[in-house]
Design a protein around this motif. Structure first.
Motif, short mmCIF file in Angstrom:
data_model
loop_
_atom_site.label_atom_id
_atom_site.label_comp_id
_atom_site.label_asym_id
_atom_site.label_seq_id
_atom_site.Cartn_x
_atom_site.Cartn_y
_atom_site.Cartn_z
N LEU A 15 0.83 -1.36 0.09
CA LEU A 15 -0.06 -0.10 -0.08
C LEU A 15 0.82 1.27 0.05
N PHE A 16 0.46 2.33 -0.73
CA PHE A 16 1.52 3.60 -1.02
C PHE A 16 1.34 4.41 0.35
N LYS A 35 -7.92 5.31 -3.57
CA LYS A 35 -8.81 5.47 -2.28
C LYS A 35 -7.87 5.43 -1.21
N GLN A 36 -8.22 6.21 -0.25
CA GLN A 36 -7.49 6.47 1.00
C GLN A 36 -8.35 6.11 2.17
N MET A 37 -7.81 5.29 2.86
CA MET A 37 -8.61 4.67 4.10
C MET A 37 -8.04 4.91 5.34
N GLY A 38 -8.61 5.43 6.43
CA GLY A 38 -7.90 5.55 7.59
C GLY A 38 -8.17 4.40 8.56
N ILE A 44 -3.95 4.52 4.57
CA ILE A 44 -3.55 3.63 3.77
C ILE A 44 -4.18 4.13 2.56
N TYR A 45 -3.34 4.11 1.52
CA TYR A 45 -3.69 4.62 0.08
C TYR A 45 -3.60 3.43 -0.80
#
Length: 180
Positions: A15-16, A35-38, A44-45
């Motif tokens: 993950l980026f 997508k960006q997830m917290g 996590i991108y």
């Protein structure tokens, strides 16, 4: 074909963690879903790339006195998506195989943690290899793009491949290939 820029800026595997993205690039029409997830205080991108619509390109900081940060490289290359990848020495020398536009920028090396090679062939098909498999086929392969890094997290049979050498906590970038 739009290009993505893979930056050899920090010792981080593909993950980026650090990434830069043009806002219009989140559409599947471009070949890029983002997508960006917290998770707690962390982010996590996740990016999904269509390799038939996008071209990967490696850009290297070669001079430690005149380095560009991720955002500068992103803008100067007019990239849709730019992220850190691979490893390099203190003198900014790549420590594993790099191929961009069929040009070898750095050779294949044997190293415990550099056990994975990600390639895209001339038909735009991505493939993940482990070092012994790639080494055996390397004389017949002619990838358009390749990057050697690691550690391998999951092997080609779907088994967990993380070892004690690769469990140090750090920001990470990972590459995987889905069924599509």
């Amino acid at each position: 074909m739009p290009k993505l820029t893979l930056l050899k800026l920090a010792a981080i595997f593909l993950l980026f963690t650090g990434c830069s993205l043009n806002p219009i690039s989140t559409s599947t029409n471009t070949g890029l879903d983002f997508k960006q997830m917290g998770i707690g205080y962390n982010s996590i991108y996740v990016a999904r790339l269509d390799t038939t619509k996008l071209q990967l390109q490696i850009v290297q900081n070669r001079d430690p006195d005149r380095t560009q940060n991720l955002e500068e490289i992103h803008k100067s290359n007019k990239s849709l998506f730019t992220f850190n990848g691979s490893f390099f020495s203190e003198k900014f020398t790549p420590t594993g195989l790099l191929i961009s536009g069929q040009q070898e920028l750095a050779p294949l090396v044997k190293a415990d943690l550099l056990d994975g090679i990600f390639t895209i062939d001339s038909q735009h098909k991505p493939k993940l290899y482990i070092y012994p498999e790639f080494k055996k086929l390397s004389t017949t392969l002619q990838p358009e793009f390749a990057i050697q890094s690691g550690p391998t997290l999951i092997d080609s049979q779907g088994n967990l491949a993380v070892t004690d050498k690769s469990t140090k906590k750090a920001n990470r970038t990972a590459i995987g290939i889905d069924k599509d």
